[in-house]
Design an enzyme around this catalytic site. Structure first.
Site, short mmCIF file in Angstrom:
data_model
loop_
_atom_site.label_atom_id
_atom_site.label_comp_id
_atom_site.label_asym_id
_atom_site.label_seq_id
_atom_site.Cartn_x
_atom_site.Cartn_y
_atom_site.Cartn_z
CB CYS A 2 5.85 12.94 -8.70
SG CYS A 2 7.49 13.20 -8.07
NE ARG A 27 1.75 8.60 -8.47
CZ ARG A 27 1.77 7.32 -8.83
NH1 ARG A 27 0.73 6.55 -8.59
NH2 ARG A 27 2.82 6.80 -9.42
CD1 TRP A 73 7.42 12.28 -0.52
CD2 TRP A 73 8.97 11.17 -1.70
NE1 TRP A 73 8.24 11.62 0.36
CE2 TRP A 73 9.20 10.93 -0.32
CE3 TRP A 73 9.83 10.56 -2.61
CZ2 TRP A 73 10.22 10.13 0.15
CZ3 TRP A 73 10.86 9.76 -2.14
CH2 TRP A 73 11.05 9.55 -0.78
CG ASN A 99 5.87 9.23 -11.19
OD1 ASN A 99 6.64 9.19 -10.24
ND2 ASN A 99 4.95 8.32 -11.39
N GLY A 100 9.30 9.58 -11.66
CA GLY A 100 10.30 8.53 -11.83
C GLY A 100 11.68 9.08 -11.52
CD GLU A 481 1.22 -1.19 11.32
OE1 GLU A 481 2.30 -1.38 10.76
OE2 GLU A 481 0.36 -0.41 10.89
CE LYS A 485 0.39 3.00 11.04
NZ LYS A 485 0.15 2.08 9.97
CD GLU A 488 3.03 5.94 9.01
OE1 GLU A 488 2.27 4.99 9.21
OE2 GLU A 488 3.45 6.23 7.89
CG HIS A 504 19.34 -9.97 23.94
ND1 HIS A 504 20.27 -10.85 24.44
CD2 HIS A 504 18.14 -10.57 24.09
CE1 HIS A 504 19.66 -11.94 24.86
NE2 HIS A 504 18.35 -11.79 24.67
CE LYS A 603 -2.76 5.19 2.17
NZ LYS A 603 -2.62 4.62 3.54
C1 AGP Z 1 2.08 2.67 6.81
O1 AGP Z 1 1.44 3.40 7.77
C2 AGP Z 1 2.96 3.38 5.92
N1 AGP Z 1 2.51 4.62 5.49
C3 AGP Z 1 3.80 2.57 4.95
O2 AGP Z 1 4.69 1.85 5.74
C4 AGP Z 1 3.11 1.60 3.98
O3 AGP Z 1 2.52 0.56 4.67
C5 AGP Z 1 4.15 1.09 2.98
O4 AGP Z 1 4.66 2.17 2.25
C6 AGP Z 1 3.62 0.04 2.05
O5 AGP Z 1 2.58 0.51 1.26
P1 AGP Z 1 1.64 -0.47 0.45
O6 AGP Z 1 0.95 -1.35 1.42
O7 AGP Z 1 0.72 0.43 -0.30
O8 AGP Z 1 2.53 -1.27 -0.47
#
Ligand code: AGP
Length: 608
Positions: A2, A27, A73, A99-100, A481, A485, A488, A504, A603
Site C-alpha cells: 500500500c 503500490r 492493495w 503498509n505491511g 513475457e 503481458k 495481466e 508434452h 505496479k
Molecule cells: C509486469 O508486467 C508485471 N506487472 C510484474 O510481473 C513485474 O514485472 C513484477 O512484479 C516485478 O516487478 P519489479 O521489476 O519492479 O521488481
C-alpha cells in the site's frame, strides 16, 4: 502493499496528501482513505481509487493543516470502505495508516477484544490504533513505539492523535518511510516520488526507527529504546517525473512508444566504439574481476525474471559463464549455494519488490557481490546492492512492464559483452556486436511503425479467452513475457511454453478456439518451430506468427504473420518483445479492459 502519505503544517494538507497519494497508486489502488484535522479528526474512506476519494472528500469539508492518507492493495479483508485505511481507536482519537502485514494480528485482536476493544474491519492493520490506545499515557511517541514492539511482520505506519493536533508519528519496520521537510511543513510518504512536488529535503527512516513530525521539523529515535538518532537530510535531484500521458490514451501505449528513446538511453555512454568496449561507470567491478566470476545468479520476479532468462542466453553464449535464473520468491527459502566467486544480479524495475529485496539481503549475507539492475535508483534494492546499473528508462507508470523490460534486456546484453571481453570474446567480435547494438533504437522504431497492422490482428483475435505463446532458444522467455503481458492486462488466459513442450501435455487443449502465437527466428531452429506450428495447425488451432524478416516462404501455411526486422539473434528478443507488447495492448483495449490498472494488481509488489 500500500502507499501512505501525510502532511502537517499546511492549510492545504488535504490537497497535498491527495496529490502524494496519487503518486503512490502504483503500490495499490483498490481502496483509499484520509484522516484530516487537529483536535477533531475526520476520516473519509472509499472503495476504489484515489480519484474517487478526492471527489468524495472535496464535495465536503476538507479543511485542516494535518492529514494522513492511504491507498490500498487488499491483502487481509476485501477492498471495501470499511477495510480501507485509516483505522481508528475505539474513542476515535487515534488514526493510523499502515503498509505491511501484521502476522500476529489474530492473537492481538483476541487480546484487545478481551479487554473491550471493538473492531470494525477484517484487516490486520486495525489492531495498531487499538494497541496504541491501549498503551497511550499522554505520549504519542512512546505509546506508538510500545504498540509496534508487539507486532510481528512488516510495517510502515503513520499515526495522528486528536490530543496532539500538529503531530504525526511515523515508523519503519520492513516497509519504506521517507520524511520531507521544508521551513513550515513536514511530509511523510512511502517513497520520494510522492514528496517531490513539495520538497527536495528528505530523511529516510531505517528499519527500527520512529519519528515525531511537527510542522517544519522531524525528530528521529530508535524505536527499541527511544534514544534520539542523528539523521542526514538528503537533497533530492530536481523532479524528473513525467505525470501526463503525452496525448496517448494510456500510459502503457505511451511507454511502449517511448522505447526507441529508452533503448538509446540504455546504450548511451555505455558503448565505446573507438576502443571496442562496453563501459559501466560506477559498476565497481572491472572487466578482469568480472572475468573471474565463476557463476552468475539472476534473481527477479514477473517480467524481470523473463528478462533474466533471456539474459542467461547471452552470458552463457558470449561470456561462457554458467547462469542460474532464480525466482526471487524462492531464493532465500531454499538455502542457495553461493560460492565466493558467484555474482548475483537483482533485476527489478521498481527496486521495491519484497521478494527481490529479500533475495538481495540473502545473497549479501552469504558474501556474494550483488549488482542491482534497477529503474528506480532511489529504491531499496538499488541502495542495498553493492553496485547499481540504472535502466534509465524514465518513470514507468502503467502496471505492465514495457520499456523497463526492453531496457533490462539491453543492459544484460551489454553486461554479457563486458564479461565476455575479459574471457573469450575477441575484440573484433565485441566491436561488431556493439555496432549492431547501436541499431536497436532504429529497429524498435520499425516495429512501432507496424502498430496499425498489429492492432488489426489483435482486434481480430480479441474473442479468444485462452492462448498459447511458443518460442525456442532465447525467444522462449520472450514467449513467457508475451503471455504474461496479455493475461495481466486483458484477463484472457495465456500460457507461454517452449515450442517443443506443447506436445508434452498442453496440446490436449488445442482446438479452433485456442490461438497459438509462435515466435520465429528464421536463423535459429526455424525448421523445428515450423514443425511445431504445423502440429498446432493440424489440431485446428489458429496460429499467429511473429517472425523476423526471412520467415521461410515455404514454411507452414499461416494467414497471420507479423514481420519484425531481422537482426542479430541477441537483439531479436528486444524487437519481438515490443511487437508482443503492442499486441497485448490492442487486444486488451479491444476487450475494454482498464489497461493501465488491471484488477487485483499493483505496479510494485511490496509483500512476499
Ligand atoms: C509486469 O508486467 C508485471 N506487472 C510484474 O510481473 C513485474 O514485472 C513484477 O512484479 C516485478 O516487478 P519489479 O521489476 O519492479 O521488481
Amino acid at each position: 502493499m500500500c502507499g501512505i502519505a501525510g502532511c502537517t503544517g499546511d492549510s492545504a494538507a488535504a490537497e497535498h496528501v491527495i496529490e502524494s497519494l496519487k503518486r503512490l497508486e502504483y503500490r495499490g489502488y483498490d481502496s483509499a482513505g484520509i484522516t484530516l484535522g487537529g483536535t477533531l479528526l475526520r476520516t473519509v474512506k472509499v472503495s476504489g481509487t484515489v480519484d474517487h476519494l478526492k471527489k468524495t472528500l472535496f464535495s465536503g469539508d476538507h479543511r485542516g493543516t494535518r492529514g494522513i492518507a492511504h491507498t490500498r492493495w487488499a491483502t487481509c479483508g476485501e477492498p471495501t470502505a470499511e477495510n480501507a485505511h485509516p483505522h481508528l481507536s475505539c474513542d476515535g482519537g487515534i488514526s493510523v495508516v499502515h503498509n505491511g502485514i501484521v502476522e500476529n494480528f489474530s492473537e492481538l485482536k483476541d487480546e484487545l477484544s478481551a479487554s473491550g476493544h471493538v473492531f470494525l474491519s477484517e484487516t490486520d492493520s486495525e489492531v495498531i490504533p487499538h494497541l496504541i490506545e491501549h498503551y497511550y499515557d499522554g505520549d504519542p511517541l512512546r505509546s506508538t513505539a510500545l504498540a509496534l514492539r508487539r507486532l510481528t511482520g512488516t510495517f510502515a505506519v503513520a499515526a495522528v492523535f486528536a490530543r496532539h493536533p500538529e503531530v504525526i508519528v511515523c515508523a519503519a519496520g520492513g516497509s519504506p518511510v521517507v520524511i520531507g521537510l521544508d521551513e513550515k511543513r513536514t511530509f511523510v510518504a512511502s517513497d520520494v516520488q510522492a514528496l517531490s512536488p513539495y520538497t527536495r529535503r528528505i530523511i529516510r527512516l531505517d528499519d527500527g526507527e520512529i519519528a515525531l513530525l511537527t510542522p517544519g521539523a522531524a525528530q528521529v529515535y530508535a524505536a527499541a529504546d527511544l534514544q534520539p538518532r542523528r539523521k542526514e537530510i538528503v537533497l533530492l535531484p530536481a523532479e524528473t517525473v513525467s505525470s501526463g500521458k503525452g496525448g496517448f490514451e494510456h500510459f502503457m501505449l505511451k511507454e511502449i512508444m517511448e522505447q526507441p528513446v529508452c533503448c538509446g538511453n540504455a546504450l548511451k555512454d555505455r558503448l565505446d566504439l573507438s576502443r571496442g568496449m562496453v563501459v559501466f561507470p560506477g559498476l565497481g567491478l572491472s572487466v578482469r574481476e568480472l572475468s573471474r566470476v565463476s557463476r552468475i545468479v539472476i534473481a527477479g520476479c514477473g517480467s524481470s525474471i523473463h528478462a533474466g532468462l533471456t539474459g542467461a542466453y547471452c552470458f552463457e553464449d558470449l561470456a561462457g559463464i554458467p547462469v542460474s535464473v532464480e525466482q526471487a520468491s524462492e531464493f532465500r527459502y531454499r538455502n542457495p549455494v553461493l560460492e565466493p566467486e558467484t555474482l548475483v544480479l537483482a533485476l527489478s524495475q521498481s527496486g521495491e519488490t519484497a521478494d527481490t529485496i529479500a533475495a538481495v539481503r540473502e545473497a549479501r549475507m552469504k558474501g556474494a557481490w550483488v549488482i542491482a539492475v534497477c529503474n528506480v535508483t532511489e529504491s531499496t534494492i538499488a541502495r542495498e546492492a553493492d553496485s547499481v546499473i540504472p535502466l534509465l528508462a524514465g518513470p514507468e507508470l502503467s502496471v505492465a512492464a514495457t520499456k523497463s523490460f526492453t531496457s533490462q534486456l539491453i543492459v544484460l546484453y551489454l553486461l554479457a559483452l563486458y564479461a565476455g571481453r575479459g574471457r573469450r570474446l575477441p575484440q573484433e567480435t565485441v566491436l561488431r556486436l556493439l555496432r549492431e547494438a547501436g541499431d536497436i533504437p532504429a529497429l524498435v522504431r520499425r516495429v512501432l511503425e507496424q502498430a496499425p497492422l498489429i492492432e488489426r490482428l489483435a482486434k481480430r483475435y480479441a474473442w479468444a479467452d485462452d492462448l498459447f505463446y511458443i518460442g525456442r532458444g532465447n525467444l522462449y522467455p520472450v514467449a513467457l513475457e508475451g503471455a504474461l503481458k496479455l493475461k495481466e492486462i486483458s484477463y484472457a488466459h495465456a500460457e507461454g511454453y517452449h515450442a517443443a513442450e506443447l506436445k508434452h501435455g498442453p496440446m490436449a487443449l488445442l482446438d479452433e478456439h485456442v490461438p497459438v502465437i509462435a515466435l520465429v527466428d528464421p536463423a535459429c531452429e526455424a525448421e523445428k518451430i515450423c514443425g511445431n506450428i504445423r502440429e498446432c495447425r493440424t489440431r485446428k488451432a489458429p496460429v499467429i506468427v511473429f517472425a523476423a524478416d526471412g520467415f521461410p516462404p515455404d514454411g507452414p501455411a499461416v494467414r497471420d504473420v507479423v514481420r519484425v526486422p531481422a537482426c542479430s539473434r541477441y537483439l531479436l528478443p528486444v524487437v519481438m518483445a515490443v511487437a508482443l507488447q503492442l499486441f497485448a495492448y490492442y487486444f486488451a483495449r479491444a476487450r475494454g479492459c482498464p489497461v493501465d490498472r488491471p484488477r487485483n494488481l499493483a505496479k510494485s509488489v511490496t509483500v512476499e
